[in-house]
Design a protein around this motif. Structure first.
Motif, PDB file in Angstrom:
ATOM      1  N   PHE A  95       0.817  -1.213   0.000  1.00 28.84           N
ATOM      2  CA  PHE A  95       0.000   0.000   0.000  1.00 28.84           C
ATOM      3  C   PHE A  95       0.852   1.266   0.000  1.00 28.84           C
ATOM      4  CE2 PHE A  95      -2.865  -3.337   1.445  1.00 28.84           C
ATOM      5  CZ  PHE A  95      -3.869  -3.180   0.501  1.00 28.84           C
ATOM      6  N   GLY A  96       2.102   1.153   0.460  1.00 33.98           N
ATOM      7  CA  GLY A  96       3.012   2.290   0.348  1.00 33.98           C
ATOM      8  C   GLY A  96       3.341   2.595  -1.101  1.00 33.98           C
ATOM      9  N   ILE A  97       3.636   1.551  -1.880  1.00 34.35           N
ATOM     10  CA  ILE A  97       3.928   1.745  -3.305  1.00 34.35           C
ATOM     11  C   ILE A  97       2.681   2.235  -4.037  1.00 34.35           C
ATOM     12  CG2 ILE A  97       4.450   0.480  -5.438  1.00 34.35           C
ATOM     13  CD1 ILE A  97       6.492  -1.146  -3.840  1.00 34.35           C
ATOM     14  N   TRP A  98       1.542   1.651  -3.673  1.00 34.32           N
ATOM     15  CA  TRP A  98       0.276   2.077  -4.296  1.00 34.32           C
ATOM     16  C   TRP A  98       0.020   3.568  -4.015  1.00 34.32           C
ATOM     17  CZ3 TRP A  98      -4.507  -1.672  -4.017  1.00 34.32           C
ATOM     18  CH2 TRP A  98      -5.479  -1.244  -4.919  1.00 34.32           C
ATOM     19  N   LEU A  99       0.278   3.987  -2.771  1.00 34.62           N
ATOM     20  CA  LEU A  99       0.108   5.406  -2.428  1.00 34.62           C
ATOM     21  C   LEU A  99       1.040   6.291  -3.256  1.00 34.62           C
ATOM     22  CD1 LEU A  99      -0.192   5.386   1.472  1.00 34.62           C
ATOM     23  CD2 LEU A  99      -1.788   6.505  -0.100  1.00 34.62           C
ATOM     24  N   ALA A 100       2.291   5.849  -3.392  1.00 32.43           N
ATOM     25  CA  ALA A 100       3.262   6.655  -4.138  1.00 32.43           C
ATOM     26  C   ALA A 100       2.825   6.824  -5.590  1.00 32.43           C
ATOM     27  CB  ALA A 100       4.638   5.997  -4.074  1.00 32.43           C
ATOM     28  N   ILE A 101       2.162   5.799  -6.126  1.00 32.21           N
ATOM     29  CA  ILE A 101       1.678   5.880  -7.508  1.00 32.21           C
ATOM     30  C   ILE A 101       0.406   6.726  -7.573  1.00 32.21           C
ATOM     31  CG2 ILE A 101       0.693   4.508  -9.400  1.00 32.21           C
ATOM     32  CD1 ILE A 101       2.577   2.206  -8.423  1.00 32.21           C
ATOM     33  N   ASP A 102      -0.448   6.585  -6.550  1.00 31.82           N
ATOM     34  CA  ASP A 102      -1.773   7.226  -6.573  1.00 31.82           C
ATOM     35  C   ASP A 102      -1.729   8.725  -6.281  1.00 31.82           C
ATOM     36  OD1 ASP A 102      -4.776   6.901  -6.552  1.00 31.82           O
ATOM     37  OD2 ASP A 102      -4.475   7.711  -4.533  1.00 31.82           O
ATOM     38  N   VAL A 103      -0.825   9.129  -5.391  1.00 37.89           N
ATOM     39  CA  VAL A 103      -0.835  10.533  -4.940  1.00 37.89           C
ATOM     40  C   VAL A 103      -0.032  11.411  -5.899  1.00 37.89           C
ATOM     41  CG1 VAL A 103      -0.138  12.099  -3.081  1.00 37.89           C
ATOM     42  CG2 VAL A 103      -1.075   9.848  -2.527  1.00 37.89           C
ATOM     43  N   ASP A 104      -0.695  12.468  -6.393  1.00 38.80           N
ATOM     44  CA  ASP A 104       0.016  13.443  -7.222  1.00 38.80           C
ATOM     45  C   ASP A 104       1.066  14.126  -6.351  1.00 38.80           C
ATOM     46  OD1 ASP A 104      -1.597  12.844  -9.350  1.00 38.80           O
ATOM     47  OD2 ASP A 104      -3.049  14.428  -8.910  1.00 38.80           O
ATOM     48  N   GLY A 105       2.237  14.285  -6.887  1.00 42.79           N
ATOM     49  CA  GLY A 105       3.294  14.953  -6.115  1.00 42.79           C
ATOM     50  C   GLY A 105       4.300  13.984  -5.544  1.00 42.79           C
ATOM     51  N   TYR A 106       3.923  12.704  -5.447  1.00 47.62           N
ATOM     52  CA  TYR A 106       4.887  11.683  -5.021  1.00 47.62           C
ATOM     53  C   TYR A 106       5.232  10.811  -6.225  1.00 47.62           C
ATOM     54  CZ  TYR A 106       3.357  12.644  -0.186  1.00 47.62           C
ATOM     55  OH  TYR A 106       3.053  13.230   0.996  1.00 47.62           O
ATOM     56  N   GLU A 107       6.480  10.421  -6.307  1.00 44.59           N
ATOM     57  CA  GLU A 107       6.909   9.472  -7.333  1.00 44.59           C
ATOM     58  C   GLU A 107       7.712   8.367  -6.660  1.00 44.59           C
ATOM     59  OE1 GLU A 107       5.776   9.764 -10.242  1.00 44.59           O
ATOM     60  OE2 GLU A 107       5.215  11.877 -10.389  1.00 44.59           O
TER      61      GLU A 107
END
Lengths: 136, 153
Positions: free
Chosen positions: A58-70
């Protein structure tokens, strides 16, 4: 509730499970009675596996989902590398705790304690990265 | 998305709050497991795990709760929310924290008395009561974690 909210909840729940593992193993090192160290170690192993999976997925999923994080942001890359290191250290700590006379009052071996404190330090750095997000 | 846009002076108190909450859940798990272990064994073998569970309330649960609660208050103060800011997730956090404080206080009293009685061969009932409270607290804090992260409206 949006997808982001669920992703964050499951990611954070995983982190809670990882820290709970540290507390459970710490209880064994702190002198839990022999009859209790088996259940503490077993539950710690389960929580470490579940928590590790939840934080990573879910950390990787968040990084993909949230604009501003890569995924290639420095603090996220550092967290992924730390996750890999902690997975191996945590596996070794679990084995050391289980093998240590099932946590009898003789206490854990020096090596197991060293690994335990290494895992605690990694987890603390993990949490610092997640909260402070350096460079984000 | 609050996590992505929060002001920088919130980070340290938030770190302490989250760390305290994580340690609190871990310590409550140890209490629940220890007392459940004592509950399931013969009375003469139940004293050691029950004693360990009660000691964990005093040296693990209470310090973790204080760290969590102080961090929460500091985080709210540093966040500088407007007067009218009163979301459900914050209310759930306060309810679980403050009701939790009462239950932890009761647990601490049970632990103190229980530890003394265990030395004289009693105290298992008090330990079991503290174990039940720790399970109730675990469920409440799971809800609080959900509320703090998912932030329901």
């Amino acid at each position: 509730m949006e997808l982001y909210d669920w992703l964050l909840f499951l990611h954070v729940a995983g982190a809670f499970a990882l820290v709970a593992t540290l507390v459970l193993y710490g209880a064994v090192f702190a002198g839990a009675p022999g009859q209790l160290s088996g259940p503490l170690t077993a539950l710690g192993g389960i929580l470490f596996a579940v928590g590790g999976a939840l934080t990573l997925i879910f950390g990787i999923w968040l990084a993909i989902d949230v604009d501003g994080y890569e995924l290639w942001d420095g603090w996220i890359l550092a967290a992924i590398i730390l996750w890999l290191v902690s997975a191996e250290v945590g596996r070794r700590v679990g084995r050391a705790v289980a093998a240590d006379g099932e946590g009898t009052e003789a206490g854990a071996t020096g090596r197991a304690r060293t690994l335990y404190w290494l895992l605690a330090a990694i987890t603390l750095v993990f949490l610092l990265l997640m909260i402070f997000k350096p460079g984000a | 998305m609050l996590a992505a846009i929060r002001p920088s002076d919130v980070e340290l108190p938030l770190f302490l709050h989250v760390l305290g909450a994580m340690l609190l859940v871990g310590a409550l798990l140890v209490v629940a497991l220890a007392i459940a272990r004592g509950w399931r064994t013969e009375p003469e073998a139940a004293a050691a795990p029950t004693r360990f569970g009660l000691l964990t309330i005093l040296v693990g649960v209470i310090p973790a709760y204080v760290l969590m609660r102080v961090g929460a208050q500091w985080t709210e103060a540093a966040s500088d929310y407007p007067e009218s800011f009163d979301p459900a997730w914050l209310g759930i956090g306060y309810i679980t924290a403050d009701a939790g404080a009462l239950l932890i206080l009761i647990s601490a009293i049970l632990a103190g008395i229980g530890l003394r009685r265990l030395r004289r061969g009693g105290g298992l009932g008090l330990g079991r009561a503290a174990g039940v409270i720790s399970v109730v607290l675990l469920v409440a804090y799971l809800v609080a974690v959900w509320a703090m992260t998912a932030k329901p409206t």
